[in-house]
Design an enzyme around this catalytic site. Structure first.
Site, PDB file in Angstrom:
ATOM      1  N   ASP A 161       9.192   2.614  -0.406  1.00 28.71           N
ATOM      2  CA  ASP A 161       8.191   3.244   0.451  1.00 28.71           C
ATOM      3  C   ASP A 161       8.445   2.754   1.874  1.00 28.71           C
ATOM      4  O   ASP A 161       8.066   1.649   2.247  1.00 28.71           O
ATOM      5  CB  ASP A 161       6.782   2.875  -0.021  1.00 28.71           C
ATOM      6  N   LYS A 173       4.427   8.714   8.846  1.00 24.64           N
ATOM      7  CA  LYS A 173       4.122   8.170  10.167  1.00 24.64           C
ATOM      8  C   LYS A 173       5.088   8.623  11.271  1.00 24.64           C
ATOM      9  O   LYS A 173       4.953   9.737  11.769  1.00 24.64           O
ATOM     10  CB  LYS A 173       3.967   6.649  10.079  1.00 24.64           C
ATOM     11  N   TYR A 179       0.853  -1.181   0.000  1.00 24.18           N
ATOM     12  CA  TYR A 179       0.000   0.000   0.000  1.00 24.18           C
ATOM     13  C   TYR A 179       0.893   1.237   0.000  1.00 24.18           C
ATOM     14  O   TYR A 179       1.868   1.294   0.750  1.00 24.18           O
ATOM     15  CB  TYR A 179      -0.895   0.005   1.245  1.00 24.18           C
TER      16      TYR A 179
HETATM   17  C1  LIG Z   1       0.380   4.662   5.800  1.00 22.05           C
HETATM   18  C2  LIG Z   1       1.131   4.396   4.522  1.00 22.05           C
HETATM   19  C3  LIG Z   1       1.083   5.273   3.433  1.00 22.05           C
HETATM   20  C4  LIG Z   1       0.145   6.438   3.387  1.00 22.05           C
HETATM   21  O1  LIG Z   1       0.385   7.386   4.346  1.00 22.05           O
HETATM   22  P1  LIG Z   1      -0.815   8.370   4.789  1.00 22.05           P
HETATM   23  O2  LIG Z   1      -0.164   9.335   5.716  1.00 22.05           O
HETATM   24  O3  LIG Z   1      -1.860   7.493   5.415  1.00 22.05           O
HETATM   25  O4  LIG Z   1      -1.324   9.016   3.547  1.00 22.05           O
HETATM   26  C5  LIG Z   1       1.909   5.030   2.352  1.00 22.05           C
HETATM   27  N1  LIG Z   1       2.738   3.970   2.336  1.00 22.05           N
HETATM   28  C6  LIG Z   1       2.795   3.094   3.354  1.00 22.05           C
HETATM   29  C7  LIG Z   1       3.759   1.959   3.287  1.00 22.05           C
HETATM   30  C8  LIG Z   1       1.975   3.259   4.474  1.00 22.05           C
HETATM   31  O5  LIG Z   1       2.003   2.355   5.446  1.00 22.05           O
END
Ligand SMILES: *Cc1c(COP(=O)(O)O)cnc(C)c1O
Length: 424
Positions: free
Chosen positions: A237, A265, A143
């Site tokens: 990511d 995060k 994701y």
């Molecule tokens: C949480 C997450 C996102 C998105 O971040 P948001 O601040 O919720 O938009 C993107 N990549 C990964 C791996 C994530 O866990």
């Protein structure tokens, strides 16, 4: 499932689509009414009806130091009194950038955004702008936020490029995104035999969004090799893994150097944030120096920056050694509890992040994860709630242990878990 109306859920439903501001919070995959939380402190959450929980969701991993960590609270309070957003450059954003670059030496320049979604979306635009190519590759079960290009599932049959995973995503755009199974180096090599014009590959180097699934080293190495050969940018990511799995993230653990890194995060210390960065040469393609546009009214806002800097300034190699040292014996005990009650479960972890895959022995990709027992998970989730343990309300998520979880908290959690698994 017994439906007890929690205080506030009725009003939430009257005001928000599905009662929520982010879908997973609606408890759809576990049933029942969501618990509304009103307070967090350390490893604990309190619901609006005054139930106390040991939290293993930790705002989806963002709260590395625990809820309402004192120094972070003080930093936010002090900054709030001096203004929360100026729409100008500030020293606070540079402070946080320096702390990030110290841990991620391959990030020479970066940009802050207000969410991980924005950072991923911007990194992909940058990759497309730099390479002059449109098509991208991602992996099933990873994701990267909810930007159009990233809400794509694998095309059926022999079709390589994808179809939209959400209504409202143009099919023409989804066709620019290819999707392959995670951890499949052969599929990657095969893909690059036929495809030379790929702008970027985006991947979670330690997946956290299909439950915790670490990449096989040879998978990431195959990505690095194929990207370098094809002039394709490799994007890690690390929004979850970044400051979670160790100082320097997954790229340091695996010793693989991506072209661009996405963070989020933890780096906001519990406030909204995202970031993407890489070499100066790449990043200078961004406006105002280059032709790739990217912007944000609250990007780098002082509150997120001081909260993030407060978290990151407490981190070091030793910090992670201690955190992971606390997680290991706990997870060993968790495994024993499932064994004791003969409940088949795979507890897969990386440092302080883990997932309990119920009814499974091996999870290396999303199709493995989907074989887990979702019905049993729904029961498990509610038994955990009943016993005062808050875990993410979906099977395909990561659980987190924070700095604030004391050994005593973890001992109590094991007793509660024992009761929950016994009743399963
Ligand atoms: C949480 C997450 C996102 C998105 O971040 P948001 O601040 O919720 O938009 C993107 N990549 C990964 C791996 C994530 O866990």
């Amino acid at each position: 499932m017994v439906k007890v109306m929690s205080a506030g859920w009725k009003q939430a439903q009257e005001n928000f689509a599905g009662g929520v501001n982010s879908p997973v919070r609606a408890f759809r995959s576990v049933g029942g009414d969501p618990v509304l939380m009103k307070k967090g402190q350390g490893a604990y959450l309190w619901s609006t009806d005054n139930q106390k929980f040991i939290d293993f969701c930790m705002s989806w991993g963002a709260m590395l130091l625990g809820h309402a960590e004192l120094k972070t609270v003080q930093a936010i309070q002090a900054q709030a009194a001096n203004g929360t957003s100026f729409g100008t450059s500030t020293p606070f954003e540079t402070n946080l950038a320096v702390l990030i670059k110290k841990a991620f030496p391959d990030i020479e320049k970066l940009r802050f955004t207000s969410s991980g979604t924005e950072a991923a979306m911007s990194a992909i635009r940058l990759a497309r702008g730099v390479t002059g190519r449109d098509r991208i590759l991602k992996f099933e079960g990873c994701y990267h936020g909810h930007a159009d290009s990233l809400l794509v599932k694998a095309g059926s049959g022999l079709a390589t490029f994808g179809t939209p995973d959400s209504a409202g995503v143009p099919a023409d755009l989804a066709r620019m995104t290819a999707t392959l199974p995670y951890n499949d180096s052969e599929a990657v090599r095969h893909f690059f035999k036929n495809e030379t014009k790929i702008a970027c590959v985006i991947v979670e180097p330690i997946a956290g969004n299909m439950g915790v699934v670490p990449a096989k080293p040879e998978f990431l190495k195959a990505l690095r090799d194929e990207c370098s050969k094809a002039g394709t940018l490799l994007i890690f990511d690390e929004v979850i893994s970044g400051f979670r799995v160790g100082y320097g993230g997954a790229q340091h653990l695996y010793q693989i150097r991506p072209d661009l890194t996405i963070l989020g995060k933890i780096i906001g210390g519990g406030l909204p944030v995202g970031a993407f960065g890489g070499s100066t040469k790449l990043m200078e393609h961004l406006s105002p120096l280059g032709r790739v546009y990217q912007a944000g009214t609250l990007s780098g806002n002082p509150l997120s920056m001081v909260a993030g800097a407060n978290t990151l300034s407490q981190l070091s190699k030793i910090f992670y050694k201690q955190l992971n040292h606390k997680a290991e014996p706990f997870l060993a005990q968790v495994r024993l509890i499932f064994k004791k009650y003969r409940q088949p479960a795979l507890i897969q972890s990386q440092g302080s992040m883990f997932t309990i895959f119920l009814g499974s022995e091996k999870v290396e990709n999303f199709s493995d994860a989907k074989k887990c027992d979702t019905k049993k998970f729904a029961r498990f989730f509610h038994l955990m709630l009943k016993n005062g343990l808050y875990i993410p309300p979906s099977l395909f998520e990561a659980y987190f242990i924070s700095q604030a979880h004391t050994e005593r908290d973890l001992e109590q959690a094991l007793k509660k878990l024992d009761k929950a698994v016994k009743a399963l």
